[in-house]
Each structure stands twice: as C-alpha cells, then as structure tokens.
Design a protein around this motif. Structure first.
Motif, PDB file in Angstrom:
ATOM      1  N   ALA A   1      -1.620 -15.593  11.581  1.00 37.31           N
ATOM      2  CA  ALA A   1      -0.428 -15.719  12.394  1.00 37.31           C
ATOM      3  C   ALA A   1      -0.571 -16.932  13.163  1.00 37.31           C
ATOM      4  O   ALA A   1       0.335 -17.652  13.527  1.00 37.31           O
ATOM      5  N   ILE A   2      -1.861 -17.371  13.778  1.00 40.61           N
ATOM      6  CA  ILE A   2      -2.000 -18.509  14.629  1.00 40.61           C
ATOM      7  C   ILE A   2      -1.745 -19.689  13.616  1.00 40.61           C
ATOM      8  O   ILE A   2      -0.894 -20.573  14.152  1.00 40.61           O
ATOM      9  N   SER A   3      -2.062 -19.925  12.411  1.00 42.70           N
ATOM     10  CA  SER A   3      -1.730 -20.841  11.471  1.00 42.70           C
ATOM     11  C   SER A   3      -0.318 -21.216  11.213  1.00 42.70           C
ATOM     12  O   SER A   3       0.314 -22.354  11.259  1.00 42.70           O
ATOM     13  N   ASP A   4       0.477 -19.882  11.307  1.00 39.23           N
ATOM     14  CA  ASP A   4       2.061 -19.919  10.961  1.00 39.23           C
ATOM     15  C   ASP A   4       2.724 -20.619  12.150  1.00 39.23           C
ATOM     16  O   ASP A   4       3.635 -21.185  12.033  1.00 39.23           O
TER      17      ASP A   4
ATOM     18  N   ALA B   1      -4.107 -22.659  21.335  1.00 36.92           N
ATOM     19  CA  ALA B   1      -3.950 -21.917  22.489  1.00 36.92           C
ATOM     20  C   ALA B   1      -2.469 -21.192  22.902  1.00 36.92           C
ATOM     21  O   ALA B   1      -2.289 -20.327  23.229  1.00 36.92           O
ATOM     22  N   THR B   2      -1.439 -22.243  22.593  1.00 33.47           N
ATOM     23  CA  THR B   2      -0.309 -21.723  22.635  1.00 33.47           C
ATOM     24  C   THR B   2       0.224 -20.783  21.846  1.00 33.47           C
ATOM     25  O   THR B   2       0.954 -19.744  21.972  1.00 33.47           O
ATOM     26  N   ALA B   3      -0.244 -20.893  20.714  1.00 35.20           N
ATOM     27  CA  ALA B   3      -0.055 -20.150  19.611  1.00 35.20           C
ATOM     28  C   ALA B   3      -0.630 -18.577  19.870  1.00 35.20           C
ATOM     29  O   ALA B   3       0.177 -17.624  19.752  1.00 35.20           O
ATOM     30  N   SER B   4      -1.665 -18.724  20.508  1.00 35.79           N
ATOM     31  CA  SER B   4      -2.532 -17.274  20.916  1.00 35.79           C
ATOM     32  C   SER B   4      -1.662 -16.689  22.046  1.00 35.79           C
ATOM     33  O   SER B   4      -1.546 -15.423  22.136  1.00 35.79           O
ATOM     34  N   ALA B   5      -1.043 -17.375  22.924  1.00 39.00           N
ATOM     35  CA  ALA B   5      -0.064 -17.053  23.906  1.00 39.00           C
ATOM     36  C   ALA B   5       1.149 -16.417  23.393  1.00 39.00           C
ATOM     37  O   ALA B   5       1.446 -15.197  24.038  1.00 39.00           O
TER      38      ALA B   5
ATOM     39  N   GLU C   1      -2.361  -5.812  21.703  1.00 42.05           N
ATOM     40  CA  GLU C   1      -3.137  -4.831  21.421  1.00 42.05           C
ATOM     41  C   GLU C   1      -4.301  -5.237  19.985  1.00 42.05           C
ATOM     42  O   GLU C   1      -5.111  -4.631  19.607  1.00 42.05           O
ATOM     43  N   VAL C   2      -3.494  -6.321  19.272  1.00 40.72           N
ATOM     44  CA  VAL C   2      -4.242  -7.063  18.217  1.00 40.72           C
ATOM     45  C   VAL C   2      -4.807  -8.286  18.587  1.00 40.72           C
ATOM     46  O   VAL C   2      -5.975  -8.706  18.056  1.00 40.72           O
ATOM     47  N   ALA C   3      -4.126  -9.291  19.320  1.00 43.75           N
ATOM     48  CA  ALA C   3      -4.729 -10.649  19.505  1.00 43.75           C
ATOM     49  C   ALA C   3      -4.770 -10.839  21.129  1.00 43.75           C
ATOM     50  O   ALA C   3      -4.056 -10.545  21.866  1.00 43.75           O
ATOM     51  N   PRO C   4      -6.033 -11.262  21.595  1.00 41.52           N
ATOM     52  CA  PRO C   4      -6.328 -11.766  22.666  1.00 41.52           C
ATOM     53  C   PRO C   4      -5.378 -13.085  23.008  1.00 41.52           C
ATOM     54  O   PRO C   4      -5.480 -13.858  22.166  1.00 41.52           O
ATOM     55  N   PHE C   5      -5.382 -13.152  24.366  1.00 42.08           N
ATOM     56  CA  PHE C   5      -4.862 -14.682  24.806  1.00 42.08           C
ATOM     57  C   PHE C   5      -6.097 -15.698  24.818  1.00 42.08           C
ATOM     58  O   PHE C   5      -7.155 -15.088  25.576  1.00 42.08           O
ATOM     59  N   MET C   6      -5.679 -16.649  24.685  1.00 37.93           N
ATOM     60  CA  MET C   6      -7.195 -17.727  24.363  1.00 37.93           C
ATOM     61  C   MET C   6      -7.033 -18.542  25.830  1.00 37.93           C
ATOM     62  O   MET C   6      -6.938 -19.751  25.780  1.00 37.93           O
ATOM     63  N   SER C   7      -7.508 -17.759  26.715  1.00 37.93           N
ATOM     64  CA  SER C   7      -7.459 -18.339  28.198  1.00 37.93           C
ATOM     65  C   SER C   7      -8.962 -19.365  28.109  1.00 37.93           C
ATOM     66  O   SER C   7      -9.832 -18.871  27.682  1.00 37.93           O
TER      67      SER C   7
ATOM     68  N   VAL D   1     -15.006 -24.986  27.401  1.00 32.56           N
ATOM     69  CA  VAL D   1     -13.830 -24.488  26.707  1.00 32.56           C
ATOM     70  C   VAL D   1     -13.674 -25.309  25.527  1.00 32.56           C
ATOM     71  O   VAL D   1     -13.210 -26.584  25.394  1.00 32.56           O
ATOM     72  N   ASP D   2     -13.550 -24.903  24.399  1.00 34.02           N
ATOM     73  CA  ASP D   2     -12.952 -25.703  23.120  1.00 34.02           C
ATOM     74  C   ASP D   2     -11.694 -24.645  22.558  1.00 34.02           C
ATOM     75  O   ASP D   2     -11.803 -23.432  22.234  1.00 34.02           O
ATOM     76  N   LEU D   3     -10.564 -25.417  22.681  1.00 33.14           N
ATOM     77  CA  LEU D   3      -9.445 -24.624  22.330  1.00 33.14           C
ATOM     78  C   LEU D   3      -8.969 -24.813  20.682  1.00 33.14           C
ATOM     79  O   LEU D   3      -7.887 -24.866  20.317  1.00 33.14           O
ATOM     80  N   SER D   4      -9.958 -24.886  19.793  1.00 31.50           N
ATOM     81  CA  SER D   4      -9.814 -24.720  18.488  1.00 31.50           C
ATOM     82  C   SER D   4      -9.342 -23.568  17.837  1.00 31.50           C
ATOM     83  O   SER D   4      -9.873 -22.412  18.261  1.00 31.50           O
ATOM     84  N   SER D   5      -9.223 -23.303  16.506  1.00 32.36           N
ATOM     85  CA  SER D   5      -8.914 -22.287  15.859  1.00 32.36           C
ATOM     86  C   SER D   5     -10.137 -21.453  15.458  1.00 32.36           C
ATOM     87  O   SER D   5     -10.008 -20.223  15.464  1.00 32.36           O
ATOM     88  N   THR D   6     -11.194 -22.167  15.256  1.00 33.07           N
ATOM     89  CA  THR D   6     -12.645 -21.713  14.858  1.00 33.07           C
ATOM     90  C   THR D   6     -13.142 -20.886  16.309  1.00 33.07           C
ATOM     91  O   THR D   6     -13.446 -19.849  15.921  1.00 33.07           O
ATOM     92  N   CYS D   7     -12.812 -21.557  17.222  1.00 32.54           N
ATOM     93  CA  CYS D   7     -13.496 -20.924  18.525  1.00 32.54           C
ATOM     94  C   CYS D   7     -12.589 -19.558  18.659  1.00 32.54           C
ATOM     95  O   CYS D   7     -13.013 -18.622  19.331  1.00 32.54           O
TER      96      CYS D   7
END
Length: 122
Positions: A62-65, A75-79, A87-93, A105-111
């Motif tokens: 979903a983040i990749s999409d 980070a924006t995708a996680s929001a 209930e499935v995905a936490p926000f990447m604050s 804070v490392d806002l990469s997909s891996t982290c």
C-alpha cells in the motif's frame, strides 16, 4: 478483522495536499512538497489510492502504491493509509518512530516496516 467499507475508497487530491502540508511540519523542511502534491491530477491520485487501499492488509504494498505519486514519501503515504485503515497501519510520526526504534527519525520505507512490526507486537 473486517475492513470498513467507505463510500469512496480513494483519496482526494485536496486531502493529499493537506496530508503533505501536515507532514511538512516535521523536522526536515521540504518547501516544494506541497507544490508537487497540489499539481497531481485527480484521476492519478484516485487510481493510486484505490490500488493502495485494495492492497491492504499488505502495508508495504500500500505504501509503495502511494509513493509513486510525486511529492508523496513513506511518511505522507502512511498518513493516508492510517486515515483509511487505522486498525491496520500506524501513522509514521516522528514520535512513533523514536518510540519504536529508539534512535533518530528515519522516514524510509524500511524503518516504517520496522515501526509497523513494533506496534503490532505491543
């Protein structure tokens, strides 16, 4: 777990711009981010967000999409994903990343993947 069904299961570009604007308040200033997101075509945002929401519960997919959209990082995708399916995905604050990973804070997909694993295990 039953996923909520929304009337319009896609993200509107105006909401995307708001999410990018909110993300712009983090520690790193990105002055052109809002310009990139504001310039996105409605149909492109709709297509990408529908594809991302269909990918759930696979958060990485979903983040990749969503990150194919110019100006949208993990980070924006996680929001966006967290707003659709909290209930499935936490926000990447910044705070959640420090709590989960205990470092800078490392806002990469891996982290973000590590962050998701941490919050699912708690």
């Amino acid at each position: 777990m039953k996923r909520r069904v929304y009337r319009e299961p896609f993200h509107r570009p105006t909401k995307q711009a708001n999410a990018a604007s909110d993300g712009n308040n983090s520690s790193k200033w990105r002055p052109r981010l809002l310009d990139f997101v504001s310039a996105l075509d409605y149909s492109v945002v709709k297509s990408a967000s529908e594809k991302a929401f269909r990918s759930l519960p696979d958060i990485s997919k979903a983040i990749s999409d969503l990150t194919v959209l110019k100006g949208v990082g993990p980070a924006t995708a996680s929001a966006v994903v967290a707003a659709y399916a909290p209930e499935v995905a936490p926000f990447m604050s910044d705070e959640a990343m420090v709590a989960a990973l205990g470092n800078s804070v490392d806002l990469s997909s891996t982290c973000y993947s590590a962050n998701c694993k941490f919050w699912k295990s708690t």
